[in-house]
Write an enzyme that holds these catalytic residues in place. Structure first.
Site, PDB file in Angstrom:
ATOM      1  N   THR A  53       0.860  -1.184   0.000  1.00 39.45           N
ATOM      2  CA  THR A  53       0.000   0.000   0.000  1.00 39.45           C
ATOM      3  C   THR A  53       0.892   1.229   0.000  1.00 39.45           C
ATOM      4  O   THR A  53       2.121   1.137  -0.004  1.00 39.45           O
ATOM      5  CB  THR A  53      -0.906   0.030   1.246  1.00 39.45           C
ATOM      6  OG1 THR A  53      -0.121   0.391   2.389  1.00 39.45           O
ATOM      7  CG2 THR A  53      -1.547  -1.335   1.496  1.00 39.45           C
ATOM      8  N   CYS A  54       0.263   2.423   0.048  1.00 39.32           N
ATOM      9  CA  CYS A  54       1.066   3.647   0.059  1.00 39.32           C
ATOM     10  C   CYS A  54       1.853   3.787   1.356  1.00 39.32           C
ATOM     11  O   CYS A  54       2.848   4.512   1.412  1.00 39.32           O
ATOM     12  CB  CYS A  54       0.179   4.872  -0.161  1.00 39.32           C
ATOM     13  SG  CYS A  54      -1.099   5.088   1.092  1.00 39.32           S
ATOM     14  N   ASN A  55       1.423   3.097   2.400  1.00 34.30           N
ATOM     15  CA  ASN A  55       2.074   3.239   3.706  1.00 34.30           C
ATOM     16  C   ASN A  55       2.915   2.049   4.119  1.00 34.30           C
ATOM     17  O   ASN A  55       3.607   2.116   5.133  1.00 34.30           O
ATOM     18  CB  ASN A  55       1.031   3.499   4.796  1.00 34.30           C
ATOM     19  CG  ASN A  55       0.508   4.918   4.745  1.00 34.30           C
ATOM     20  OD1 ASN A  55       1.216   5.836   4.361  1.00 34.30           O
ATOM     21  ND2 ASN A  55      -0.746   5.096   5.107  1.00 34.30           N
ATOM     22  N   ARG A  56       2.865   0.942   3.369  1.00 27.66           N
ATOM     23  CA  ARG A  56       3.640  -0.226   3.769  1.00 27.66           C
ATOM     24  C   ARG A  56       3.809  -1.203   2.609  1.00 27.66           C
ATOM     25  O   ARG A  56       2.969  -1.273   1.698  1.00 27.66           O
ATOM     26  CB  ARG A  56       2.975  -0.937   4.946  1.00 27.66           C
ATOM     27  CG  ARG A  56       1.683  -1.668   4.609  1.00 27.66           C
ATOM     28  CD  ARG A  56       1.058  -2.329   5.833  1.00 27.66           C
ATOM     29  NE  ARG A  56       0.657  -1.329   6.817  1.00 27.66           N
ATOM     30  CZ  ARG A  56       1.213  -1.187   8.011  1.00 27.66           C
ATOM     31  NH1 ARG A  56       2.186  -1.992   8.386  1.00 27.66           N
ATOM     32  NH2 ARG A  56       0.794  -0.257   8.836  1.00 27.66           N
ATOM     33  N   GLN A 122      -7.457  -3.853   1.849  1.00 29.00           N
ATOM     34  CA  GLN A 122      -6.201  -4.020   1.110  1.00 29.00           C
ATOM     35  C   GLN A 122      -5.548  -5.359   1.446  1.00 29.00           C
ATOM     36  O   GLN A 122      -4.981  -6.024   0.572  1.00 29.00           O
ATOM     37  CB  GLN A 122      -5.256  -2.862   1.447  1.00 29.00           C
ATOM     38  CG  GLN A 122      -5.743  -1.528   0.893  1.00 29.00           C
ATOM     39  CD  GLN A 122      -5.020  -0.337   1.495  1.00 29.00           C
ATOM     40  OE1 GLN A 122      -4.547  -0.386   2.637  1.00 29.00           O
ATOM     41  NE2 GLN A 122      -4.925   0.736   0.739  1.00 29.00           N
ATOM     42  N   GLY A 193      -9.741   6.100  -8.003  1.00 25.56           N
ATOM     43  CA  GLY A 193      -9.789   4.955  -7.102  1.00 25.56           C
ATOM     44  C   GLY A 193     -10.472   5.273  -5.784  1.00 25.56           C
ATOM     45  O   GLY A 193     -11.091   6.332  -5.616  1.00 25.56           O
ATOM     46  N   MET A 195      -9.286   6.008  -2.779  1.00 22.84           N
ATOM     47  CA  MET A 195      -8.808   7.165  -2.022  1.00 22.84           C
ATOM     48  C   MET A 195      -9.332   8.470  -2.619  1.00 22.84           C
ATOM     49  O   MET A 195      -9.741   9.382  -1.889  1.00 22.84           O
ATOM     50  CB  MET A 195      -7.274   7.173  -1.987  1.00 22.84           C
ATOM     51  CG  MET A 195      -6.701   8.353  -1.209  1.00 22.84           C
ATOM     52  SD  MET A 195      -7.275   8.447   0.508  1.00 22.84           S
ATOM     53  CE  MET A 195      -6.271   7.178   1.253  1.00 22.84           C
TER      54      MET A 195
END
Length: 424
Positions: A53-56, A122, A193, A195
């Protein structure tokens, strides 16, 4: 073969966005990545799943313990990085640590937005991709099913998701810091999407002057735009039109920046240096970081929004203690299942040997009855014979042992042998 549950990766705490954007596995890359991972390690990795994901970016696998030492090199090679660029930002968990991490991630306890629900979806997508790639087996399937169950329990039994301060809400807050009331502002969304949909919902509540959705697929853009009475635009038209927008929010799956420094510079000149807020929620980034040098542009990355979000998490921190207690219990339950699973082959062998011994002695007893021996004597012999064979192994081991080993066996024997008093 000893198999451990391993979790390995990096997140918004361990690595800045400049590193995270270089270590990503888009959905269309997941299958070849999983195939490459299992091919590289052979039978040492029996199961695997990748969450990106964007964070991990994290790898979950059922593997031999030594694999943990080689995973950093594989991840670096796959993403065309040097190990030295990646290793300082990585974390690794094994066995109950890996299980606990999975439970915390799915429950939103390890998210930039404490308690946010998106990560659960996710993770489910990551599991589905692993299943389709044939990379999921019994162990990880059980782990993820329990992970989803724990996440559901945490969200239903605690207030971890109450009053959630989302990234989308933070984007609106940052825009309002620059423009105040957004009633005179024009907002452009790049991407269509989940977000962007969340951001559009929050910005629509602020009643901007107009909104527009730009996307590679106009059909998807129109589907989203129709919900908010917004306009649409092709991505190819961006260079000629971005000067018209006061706020630009971008979140696409592009591997390269969509808005470059030169394009934004021209837009600012056309705007006669009126300020512009740009929010880049994509990893890899959609907007070149050099754009932040422009004095009239307020560029915010996903990490910048994370800092805004953290300011609003205090109200939910009280629920963390309760959530962690739920997770602790469920980690113990899963590890109990895992350890029991590991001894199943041994238990099956013990049961098979016992059955064979029973059958042999029973056959001898039947032969004794057939030749006319007294049934009572045969029953006495059978009971004695089975008892002696049942006790032979433990008693022989006890006689051979000494010191601490003998003390340990003496302590275990009463628990391993049947207690006649309890059976009455």
């Amino acid at each position: 073969m000893s198999v451990d549950v391993l979790t390995f990766g990096l997140n918004y705490v361990s690595a800045p966005v400049a590193v995270r954007e270089r270590v990503t596995f888009p959905m269309d890359v997941l299958r070849p990545a999983l195939e490459g991972l299992r091919s590289a390690f052979g039978k040492s990795v029996s199961e695997a799943a990748i969450l990106s994901t964007c964070n991990r970016t994290e790898i979950y696998c059922a593997a031999e313990p030594h694999v943990a030492e080689r995973l950093p090199e594989w991840m670096a090679d796959f993403n065309r990085l040097k190990s030295s660029e990646l290793v300082p930002h990585l974390y690794r968990y094994q066995q109950n640590g890996a299980v606990r991490h999975a439970f915390r991630v799915a429950s939103g306890l390890d998210s930039m937005v404490l308690g946010e629900p998106q990560i659960l979806g996710q993770m489910k997508d990551a599991v589905k991709a692993a299943e389709e790639a044939g990379a999921l087996g019994t162990l990880l399937h059980q782990l993820f099913q329990r992970t989803f169950s724990v996440a559901k329990e945490v969200r239903s039994q605690t207030a971890i998701g109450a009053q959630s301060v989302s990234m989308a809400a933070a984007a609106v807050r940052l825009a309002e810091r620059v423009f105040g009331n957004l009633g005179d502002s024009k907002v452009l969304f790049i991407g269509a999407g989940e977000m962007i949909e969340l951001c559009a919902t929050h910005f629509a509540a602020a009643s901007p002057k107009s909104m527009c959705v730009a996307n590679r697929s106009l059909d998807r853009a129109e589907t989203l735009a129709n919900r908010f009475s917004a306009q649409t635009m092709k991505l190819s038209d961006l260079p000629d039109h971005i000067d018209q927008y006061d706020v630009i929010v971008s979140c696409t799956a592009s591997s390269l920046p969509i808005l470059g420094l030169g394009m934004v510079e021209r837009a600012i000149r056309t705007r006669k240096h009126r300020p512009m807020v740009m929010v880049d929620l994509a990893v890899p980034r959609d907007i070149e970081p050099e754009v932040s040098r422009l004095s009239d542009v307020y560029l915010y990355s996903v990490d910048d929004l994370g800092r805004v979000v953290q300011q609003g998490t205090d109200a939910r921190k009280a629920a963390v203690v309760q959530a962690e207690a739920i997770i602790d219990t469920q980690v113990q339950n899963f590890m109990h299942w895992l350890y029991n699973r590991e001894i199943v082959p041994t238990l099956v062998d013990v049961q098979r040997n016992a059955d064979q011994l029973r059958q042999l002695e029973l056959d001898r007893a039947r032969r004794m009855l057939a030749r006319g021996d007294s049934p009572e004597e045969v029953m006495e012999w059978l009971a004695h014979s089975l008892t002696q064979k049942y006790l032979h192994g433990p008693m022989a081991e006890l006689n051979r042992s000494e010191g601490p080993q003998r003390e340990q066996l003496l302590d275990m024997l009463p628990r391993l042998l049947p207690d006649s008093h309890r059976r009455r």
